[in-house]
Design a protein around this motif. Structure first.
Motif, PDB file in Angstrom:
ATOM      1  N   GLU A  21       7.928 -14.918  37.947  1.00 11.48           N
ATOM      2  CA  GLU A  21       7.139 -14.295  38.455  1.00 11.48           C
ATOM      3  C   GLU A  21       6.343 -13.093  37.449  1.00 11.48           C
ATOM      4  N   ARG A  22       6.981 -12.773  36.417  1.00  9.27           N
ATOM      5  CA  ARG A  22       6.362 -12.689  35.401  1.00  9.27           C
ATOM      6  C   ARG A  22       5.868 -13.675  34.416  1.00  9.27           C
ATOM      7  N   LEU A  23       6.033 -14.775  34.217  1.00 13.21           N
ATOM      8  CA  LEU A  23       5.302 -15.965  34.267  1.00 13.21           C
ATOM      9  C   LEU A  23       3.891 -16.108  33.833  1.00 13.21           C
ATOM     10  N   ARG A  24       4.508 -16.395  36.079  1.00  9.92           N
ATOM     11  CA  ARG A  24       3.097 -16.168  36.367  1.00  9.92           C
ATOM     12  C   ARG A  24       1.988 -15.538  36.081  1.00  9.92           C
ATOM     13  N   ASP A  25       2.959 -14.460  35.836  1.00 10.21           N
ATOM     14  CA  ASP A  25       1.865 -12.925  35.680  1.00 10.21           C
ATOM     15  C   ASP A  25       1.134 -13.226  34.745  1.00 10.21           C
ATOM     16  N   TYR A  26       2.002 -13.343  33.879  1.00  7.52           N
ATOM     17  CA  TYR A  26       1.088 -13.817  32.039  1.00  7.52           C
ATOM     18  C   TYR A  26       0.209 -14.999  32.082  1.00  7.52           C
ATOM     19  N   TYR A  27       0.004 -15.884  32.737  1.00 10.63           N
ATOM     20  CA  TYR A  27      -0.663 -16.951  32.606  1.00 10.63           C
ATOM     21  C   TYR A  27      -1.728 -16.359  33.840  1.00 10.63           C
ATOM     22  N   GLY A  28      -1.368 -16.095  34.671  1.00 11.19           N
ATOM     23  CA  GLY A  28      -2.469 -15.233  35.717  1.00 11.19           C
ATOM     24  C   GLY A  28      -2.541 -16.947  36.471  1.00 11.19           C
ATOM     25  N   PRO A  29      -3.716 -16.412  36.955  1.00 16.83           N
ATOM     26  CA  PRO A  29      -3.699 -17.301  38.331  1.00 16.83           C
ATOM     27  C   PRO A  29      -5.286 -18.933  38.078  1.00 16.83           C
ATOM     28  N   GLU A  30      -5.141 -19.229  38.893  1.00 10.68           N
ATOM     29  CA  GLU A  30      -6.179 -20.011  38.532  1.00 10.68           C
ATOM     30  C   GLU A  30      -7.374 -19.949  38.313  1.00 10.68           C
ATOM     31  N   LEU A  31      -8.392 -20.130  36.960  1.00 12.75           N
ATOM     32  CA  LEU A  31      -9.486 -19.711  37.120  1.00 12.75           C
ATOM     33  C   LEU A  31     -10.595 -20.994  37.935  1.00 12.75           C
ATOM     34  N   LYS A  32     -12.089 -19.795  37.909  1.00 13.70           N
ATOM     35  CA  LYS A  32     -12.756 -20.553  38.636  1.00 13.70           C
ATOM     36  C   LYS A  32     -13.976 -21.000  37.443  1.00 13.70           C
ATOM     37  N   GLU A  33     -14.641 -22.302  37.969  1.00 10.56           N
ATOM     38  CA  GLU A  33     -15.108 -22.759  36.260  1.00 10.56           C
ATOM     39  C   GLU A  33     -15.472 -21.973  35.523  1.00 10.56           C
ATOM     40  N   GLN A  34     -15.906 -22.272  34.358  1.00 12.20           N
ATOM     41  CA  GLN A  34     -16.497 -21.481  33.568  1.00 12.20           C
ATOM     42  C   GLN A  34     -17.099 -22.231  33.082  1.00 12.20           C
ATOM     43  N   PRO A  35     -18.858 -22.244  33.324  1.00  6.90           N
ATOM     44  CA  PRO A  35     -19.568 -23.371  32.517  1.00  6.90           C
ATOM     45  C   PRO A  35     -20.355 -22.420  30.812  1.00  6.90           C
ATOM     46  N   LEU A  36     -20.308 -23.193  30.310  1.00 10.22           N
ATOM     47  CA  LEU A  36     -20.775 -22.699  28.412  1.00 10.22           C
ATOM     48  C   LEU A  36     -22.066 -22.693  28.577  1.00 10.22           C
ATOM     49  N   SER A  37     -22.712 -22.422  27.193  1.00 13.23           N
ATOM     50  CA  SER A  37     -24.104 -21.479  27.118  1.00 13.23           C
ATOM     51  C   SER A  37     -24.903 -24.047  27.184  1.00 13.23           C
ATOM     52  N   GLN A  38     -25.912 -23.877  26.554  1.00 12.39           N
ATOM     53  CA  GLN A  38     -26.245 -24.954  26.209  1.00 12.39           C
ATOM     54  C   GLN A  38     -25.818 -25.080  24.849  1.00 12.39           C
ATOM     55  N   SER A  39     -25.865 -24.252  23.617  1.00 10.90           N
ATOM     56  CA  SER A  39     -26.133 -24.096  22.417  1.00 10.90           C
ATOM     57  C   SER A  39     -24.132 -24.387  21.823  1.00 10.90           C
ATOM     58  N   SER A  40     -23.172 -24.330  22.842  1.00  8.76           N
ATOM     59  CA  SER A  40     -22.009 -25.128  23.080  1.00  8.76           C
ATOM     60  C   SER A  40     -21.972 -26.888  22.737  1.00  8.76           C
ATOM     61  N   TRP A  41     -23.038 -27.333  23.764  1.00  8.85           N
ATOM     62  CA  TRP A  41     -22.935 -28.636  23.689  1.00  8.85           C
ATOM     63  C   TRP A  41     -23.212 -29.423  22.592  1.00  8.85           C
ATOM     64  N   GLN A  42     -24.526 -28.375  21.983  1.00  7.42           N
ATOM     65  CA  GLN A  42     -25.117 -28.865  20.838  1.00  7.42           C
ATOM     66  C   GLN A  42     -24.208 -29.167  19.473  1.00  7.42           C
ATOM     67  N   GLN A  43     -23.567 -27.924  20.182  1.00  6.26           N
ATOM     68  CA  GLN A  43     -22.566 -27.946  18.650  1.00  6.26           C
ATOM     69  C   GLN A  43     -20.991 -29.268  18.675  1.00  6.26           C
ATOM     70  N   VAL A  44     -21.303 -29.527  20.060  1.00  7.98           N
ATOM     71  CA  VAL A  44     -20.020 -30.991  20.073  1.00  7.98           C
ATOM     72  C   VAL A  44     -20.906 -32.325  19.938  1.00  7.98           C
ATOM     73  N   GLN A  45     -22.424 -32.293  20.076  1.00  8.12           N
ATOM     74  CA  GLN A  45     -23.235 -33.540  19.735  1.00  8.12           C
ATOM     75  C   GLN A  45     -23.580 -33.522  18.644  1.00  8.12           C
ATOM     76  N   PHE A  46     -23.600 -32.378  17.795  1.00  9.79           N
ATOM     77  CA  PHE A  46     -24.085 -32.662  16.276  1.00  9.79           C
ATOM     78  C   PHE A  46     -22.590 -33.551  16.119  1.00  9.79           C
ATOM     79  N   ARG A  47     -21.300 -33.087  15.769  1.00 12.12           N
ATOM     80  CA  ARG A  47     -19.619 -33.762  15.896  1.00 12.12           C
ATOM     81  C   ARG A  47     -19.718 -34.650  16.435  1.00 12.12           C
ATOM     82  N   LEU A  48     -20.352 -34.965  17.129  1.00 14.56           N
ATOM     83  CA  LEU A  48     -20.164 -37.449  17.765  1.00 14.56           C
ATOM     84  C   LEU A  48     -20.032 -38.228  16.880  1.00 14.56           C
TER      85      LEU A  48
END
Lengths: 197, 272
Positions: free
Chosen positions: B17-44
């Motif tokens: 229980e404590r370990l599960r509490d530490y990591y927490g429940p499964e999270l819903k989707e966390q979309p990132l901003s467009q600039s995050s994709w741009q940073q990835v694109q620059f490094r491709l």
């Protein structure tokens, strides 16, 4: 001979204001050939779940974003060797788990105290101070494990993977995973019991 | 015995229980901003064929003369604030797998005079303040390098090193190397000191120009973020390393922000 159906992952993506159904297999093949636009579509489809997975493991939004970006970069480089008929998401998540564990060790995430702000980044509960205190105890105990023990614990409880999945992600024999998991649990039990006294 | 078994089961459940509490429940989707994709694109990088038997796991360098959109936008903003005409080609970007911090260097020539080096796989994504301070100080140094004073100092330094060579050659020809070598060494040291001093004053002057264009608060944020990134990399050493004679990030922060704080602090104040 009977008929059989081919089931392919179909993505519904927004393009130019209209919804377009695109076969994921086609996107993978185009991205493997260097098509950045096809890879962007894969990013659009999968990055949010990748980010949620990374955030659950490391609890820090900036680190989770870096992990997500790093995983996609590794996926890009690995695409030419990836079998396009296989589903993309499980493969991406395996890459993400490995990369996340490396980043967390490199940045010594377990050495950094749990803060209220970091807990608020992922969830909201009524008694936040108690949550932070409890997590800080576990964090300190985890910091005293070996890196390999932390990896199996993170994948077992932070990603809900089975022992077989963990073995697959880390490339270890299943027996090694089981023994490290058991030893990690035993050590944590002792550390947390000592912490209570 | 049964009690021991029950206690052990309870302990195991509690640990789970404590370990599960530490990591927490499964999270819903966390979309990132467009600039995050741009940073990835620059490094491709370019895609590698699966049929190659050997390839480098990570491409160590990728030169991209056209910076990614988010850096271009930041640079246009900086040139607006500096009242400088933006010219495409003024700024170059390179990804480098051997560095772990972003770096900037400037040259006096008109085209490609400002060069931004970005790590291929940075520990953390670049914050906006970091990008702004790097670009602003790069532009400032580029402008300072084109002033006549720089050229006079540089010419003096080159003349000094030429004299050192001449002294060495002449004293060697006349068999007076015992005198010639120390003189040549002194001249070389003088040249090096002159160039270092000139570069140091340029870096500090560039910081002041950045303050004028971006504002003190934003400049301080950028410097603090760069210092925090370097400290993180060096695992919390008290002072960062710097090239001999060059101002360290701490010194630059003290001069610009008037504070000795090394870690980014939201309540930046000017104590002067």
């Amino acid at each position: 001979m009977g008929t059989f159906f081919l089931y392919e992952a179909v993505l519904l993506l927004e393009k130019g204001g209209t919804t377009v159904a695109t076969c994921e297999r086609d996107l993978i093949m185009r991205a493997a050939d260097g098509d950045e636009e096809a890879f962007r579509m894969l990013w659009e489809e999968h990055h949010a779940i990748a980010m949620a997975t990374a955030l659950r493991l490391c609890h820090q939004r900036a680190v989770a974003e870096e992990i997500t970006q790093g995983a996609f970069l590794r996926a890009w480089r690995g695409l030419p060797g990836f079998h396009a008929d296989s589903p993309f998401r499980p493969w991406l998540l395996r890459i993400l788990y490995r990369h996340a564990l490396d980043v967390m060790e490199k940045q010594r995430i377990y050495q950094q105290p749990v803060s209220l702000q970091r807990v608020l980044e992922t969830e909201r509960q009524t008694d936040m101070q108690e949550v932070v205190a409890q997590r800080e105890e576990v964090r300190q105990a985890l910091a005293q494990l070996s890196a390999d023990q932390r990896r199996v614990i993170a994948l077992r409880y932070g990603a809900d993977l089975t022992e077989l999945d963990i073995a697959h992600v880390l490339g270890w024999p299943i027996g090694t995973v089981k023994s490290r998991l058991n030893r990690a649990r035993e050590r944590l039990r002792v550390l947390l019991e000592d912490g209570k006294r | 015995m049964q009690e021991d078994h029950v206690r052990q089961q309870t302990q195991e459940t509690s640990l789970e229980e404590r370990l599960r509490d530490y990591y927490g429940p499964e999270l819903k989707e966390q979309p990132l901003s467009q600039s995050s994709w741009q940073q990835v694109q620059f490094r491709l990088g370019p895609q590698r064929s699966a049929q190659r038997r050997f390839h480098w796991p990570i491409r160590l360098r990728r030169t991209q003369h056209v910076p990614p959109p988010y850096i271009q936008r930041a640079f246009i903003h900086v040139t607006d604030e500096a009242r400088v005409v933006y010219q495409p080609g003024m700024l170059n970007c390179t990804l480098n797998g051997t560095i772990s911090e972003p770096m900037m260097y400037a040259r006096p020539w008109r085209k490609g005079g400002i060069h931004l080096l970005l790590p291929l796989l940075p520990a953390e994504p670049l914050a906006q303040a970091e990008v702004d301070i790097l670009l602003a100080t790069g532009l400032a140094q580029h402008m300072l390098l084109r002033r006549i004073r720089y050229w006079l100092l540089w010419s003096g330094a080159m003349l000094s090193s030429l004299c050192a060579w001449l002294v060495l050659v002449l004293t060697w020809l006349h068999r007076f190397l015992v005198i010639g070598i120390p003189i040549a060494i002194l001249l070389c040291v003088g040249t090096y000191w002159l160039l270092t001093w000139q570069k140091r004053t340029r870096v500090l002057a560039a910081d002041m120009l950045a303050v004028r264009w971006l504002g003190r608060s934003h400049t301080c944020q950028g410097l603090h973020a760069l210092a925090a990134r370097r400290q993180h990399r060096l695992h919390s050493q008290r002072r960062t390393h710097s090239t001999w004679g060059m101002p360290s990030l701490e010194e630059r922060i003290e001069r610009v922000c008037g504070t000795r704080i090394n870690v980014l602090d939201d309540r930046l104040t000017l104590v002067r």
